[in-house]
Design an enzyme around this catalytic site. Sequence first.
Site, short mmCIF file in Angstrom:
data_model
loop_
_atom_site.label_atom_id
_atom_site.label_comp_id
_atom_site.label_asym_id
_atom_site.label_seq_id
_atom_site.Cartn_x
_atom_site.Cartn_y
_atom_site.Cartn_z
N ASP A 72 -16.30 37.11 103.61
CA ASP A 72 -16.33 38.33 102.80
C ASP A 72 -16.68 39.56 103.64
O ASP A 72 -17.06 39.44 104.82
CB ASP A 72 -17.32 38.17 101.64
N ASP A 141 -28.42 33.64 92.73
CA ASP A 141 -27.78 33.42 91.42
C ASP A 141 -26.65 32.41 91.50
O ASP A 141 -25.84 32.30 90.59
CB ASP A 141 -27.26 34.75 90.87
N HIS A 143 -24.11 32.35 93.69
CA HIS A 143 -22.80 32.78 94.17
C HIS A 143 -22.49 32.20 95.55
O HIS A 143 -23.40 31.95 96.34
CB HIS A 143 -22.66 34.31 94.16
N GLU A 148 -19.44 36.03 92.33
CA GLU A 148 -20.61 36.17 91.48
C GLU A 148 -20.47 35.28 90.24
O GLU A 148 -19.36 34.83 89.92
CB GLU A 148 -20.73 37.63 91.06
C1 GLP Z 1 -24.54 37.50 100.54
C2 GLP Z 1 -23.27 36.90 101.13
C3 GLP Z 1 -23.19 35.41 100.87
C4 GLP Z 1 -24.49 34.75 101.26
C5 GLP Z 1 -25.60 35.30 100.40
C6 GLP Z 1 -26.96 34.67 100.70
O1 GLP Z 1 -24.41 37.89 99.24
N1 GLP Z 1 -22.09 37.50 100.64
O2 GLP Z 1 -22.11 34.87 101.59
O3 GLP Z 1 -24.39 33.37 101.09
O4 GLP Z 1 -25.69 36.69 100.66
O5 GLP Z 1 -27.54 35.31 101.78
P1 GLP Z 1 -28.78 34.78 102.58
O6 GLP Z 1 -28.27 33.70 103.44
O7 GLP Z 1 -29.25 35.95 103.37
O8 GLP Z 1 -29.77 34.30 101.59
#
Ligand code: GLP
Length: 264
Positions: A72, A141, A143, A148
């Site tokens: 993304d 959440d 995702h 989402e």
């Molecule tokens: C963002 C990214 C996700 C990632 C999520 C969790 O929203 N788009 O791909 O998995 O954060 O992030 P973290 O690993 O910092 O908890």
Amino acid sequence: MRVIIKQDYDECAQWAANYVVYKINRFRPTAEKPFVLGLPTGSSPIGMYKELIRLYQAGKVSFENVVTFNMDEYIGLPPAHHESYHFFMHETFFKHINIKPQNINILNGMTTDYEKECNNYEAKIKSYGKINLFIGGVGTDGHIAFNEPGSSLTSRTRVKTLTMETIRSNARFFNNDIDLVPKTALTVGVGTITDAEEVMIIATGNTKAEALKHGIEGSISHMWPISILQMHQHAFIVCDDAATASLRPETIKYFKEIEQRTHG
Ligand code: GLP
């Protein structure tokens, strides 16, 4: 689904990196038949990237014939912006390894034609056949990538509006200023991820406990996109003890025992 429970973040990072190296080496990639890797950003994979760099420097793996697709990218952040996923990937991983620049694929959040950008991304993935291993994190959440809650579980690469929970959670990367966090992103779809031959999700810390509870013990639901892993033939979660805090003790015992007996 396989659930690999390690003690802490570092153990998860080491396990994940060793697995990636094992998969690449076993595949014996060539320029004609590269290994195709789906990659995430966020704090969860940083330790894995560090360990992969170390293993690369130690001569244990080469990324010469590896093609990557990132999950993304925020809309509106130029690649040079410190919080763009382009910048993150380059600084955290790509500049330290021998990957060819033309083998790196990241969605362009600065495009003026989102539909074309997303369709081209899907087409490019298909041109390689499939992604061999898609690595991801998970949001608090549930995702995956930026899919989402409420995302179609067969969705493809497209624009997504971020939920307030994600915006609040990601504000930590933007001086804790919610106004600075982009409100939309381009993301691969849930279907794009589950089309991969294998999916590995890294989840650490107790902020991920609810997501794991719904993903592992709950029903399949678009309200917890991670739960779609239950439909995948080769999906697994690498998590630490803290992330299992909301799982039933029997669930934890089951997955720990199974790992011990089959892979111990
Ligand atoms: C963002 C990214 C996700 C990632 C999520 C969790 O929203 N788009 O791909 O998995 O954060 O992030 P973290 O690993 O910092 O908890």
